[in-house]
Write a protein that holds these residues in place. Structure first.
Motif, short mmCIF file in Angstrom:
data_model
loop_
_atom_site.label_atom_id
_atom_site.label_comp_id
_atom_site.label_asym_id
_atom_site.label_seq_id
_atom_site.Cartn_x
_atom_site.Cartn_y
_atom_site.Cartn_z
N THR A 133 4.19 -1.06 -12.26
CA THR A 133 5.48 -0.85 -12.61
C THR A 133 5.49 0.02 -14.05
O THR A 133 5.97 1.28 -14.26
N HIS A 184 1.46 -5.73 -9.61
CA HIS A 184 2.73 -5.17 -9.67
C HIS A 184 3.47 -4.67 -10.92
O HIS A 184 3.95 -3.58 -11.16
N PRO A 195 10.19 2.63 -9.46
CA PRO A 195 10.23 1.76 -8.35
C PRO A 195 11.72 1.72 -7.78
O PRO A 195 12.43 1.56 -8.58
N VAL A 254 12.82 -2.95 -4.57
CA VAL A 254 11.68 -3.94 -4.69
C VAL A 254 11.57 -4.97 -5.59
O VAL A 254 11.13 -6.04 -5.30
N GLU A 291 4.35 -1.15 -0.95
CA GLU A 291 5.32 -0.29 -1.53
C GLU A 291 4.72 0.52 -2.44
O GLU A 291 4.95 1.87 -2.54
N SER A 292 3.68 0.14 -3.16
CA SER A 292 2.80 1.18 -4.25
C SER A 292 2.07 2.09 -3.40
O SER A 292 2.35 3.21 -3.95
N GLY A 296 10.94 -8.74 -4.27
CA GLY A 296 10.23 -9.50 -5.07
C GLY A 296 10.71 -10.62 -5.69
O GLY A 296 9.85 -11.43 -6.46
N LEU A 319 3.95 -7.21 0.22
CA LEU A 319 5.18 -6.23 -0.33
C LEU A 319 4.76 -5.25 -1.48
O LEU A 319 4.92 -3.83 -1.26
N PHE A 320 3.94 -5.57 -2.50
CA PHE A 320 3.70 -4.98 -3.75
C PHE A 320 2.77 -3.94 -3.34
O PHE A 320 2.93 -2.70 -3.90
#
Length: 229
Positions: A143, A139, A153, A157, A198-199, A161, A194-195
């Motif tokens: 970023t 993550h 981002p 997020v 989303e990425s 997170g 999640l990470f």
């Protein structure tokens, strides 16, 4: 004058120079503050410089972790609370100082060191601890790489997170409640999904030049009535 809606952009607002504002916004993203740290930062109104409290927080966390591993389990929960109270108020500072670039590094050392120490000392399987740290490293690297391309981002997020502060608090509470193993497992799975999701979603919306496609503008263009000559 309108204030920026993005909290990361808001921290960069005091800088007139675009490059300085860009640098400050990147540092704010690298911190990965959670909702609690964000509230403390807004209460301090950006007046507290970030670096001195972070150095104190790192020392305090180290001392409390050593004491906690030595048998004082209650000190394990005290470490993230004190770290949050010390480092949180500096989260809204523009981070324009000469050495403020070190703030995210110190936060990562505090967070990774805390999660690893608590996990190893509370019977969490080592592979699980390593996977959790790997998810967080992914993550944070994502970023860094994205912001270098000026791809930011979404603000949600960082809240979803939980931030470094929320993750440390969860680990500390789980250790006190003797549920560190399942808590680490749930946290690893949740953050991983999640990470990564989303990425992947964010990069899939990026054109070949590395500029995020503005789908909202595309939707407006598609729904706008045609020009009549």
């Amino acid at each position: 004058m309108t204030m920026p809606n993005n909290p990361l952009a808001a921290r960069a607002a005091p800088f007139a120079d675009d490059e300085a504002a860009f640098h400050a916004r990147r540092l704010a993203a690298y911190r990965d503050d959670g909702p609690i740290a964000g509230v403390l930062g807004r209460l301090a109104r950006g007046q507290l410089p970030p670096l001195p409290p972070l150095i104190v927080a790192a020392v305090v966390t180290l001392v409390l972790l050593v004491a906690g591993v030595g048998g004082q389990t209650s000190l394990v929960l005290l470490a993230p609370v004190l770290a949050l109270l010390l480092a949180g108020p500096g989260s809204a500072h523009p981070h324009g100082g000469r050495l403020d670039w070190a703030a995210p590094i110190i936060i990562r050392l505090i967070e990774y060191g805390y999660l690893a120490t608590v996990g190893f000392s509370h019977a969490v399987p080592k592979p699980l601890v390593y996977v959790l740290l790997g998810v967080l490293a992914f993550h944070h690297y994502d970023t860094v790489y994205r912001t270098r391309q000026r791809l930011w981002p979404a603000a949600w997020v960082f809240d979803a997170g939980l931030g470094w502060d929320g993750r440390m608090l969860i680990a500390g509470i789980a250790a006190i409640a003797h549920i560190a193993w399942p808590a680490y497992a749930v946290l690893t799975f949740y953050l991983g999904v999640l990470f990564v999701a989303e990425s992947v979603h964010a990069w899939s919306r990026t054109d070949q030049r590395g500029v995020m496609a503005d789908l909202e503008e595309e939707d407006v263009a598609e729904t706008a009535p045609p020009d009549v000559d």
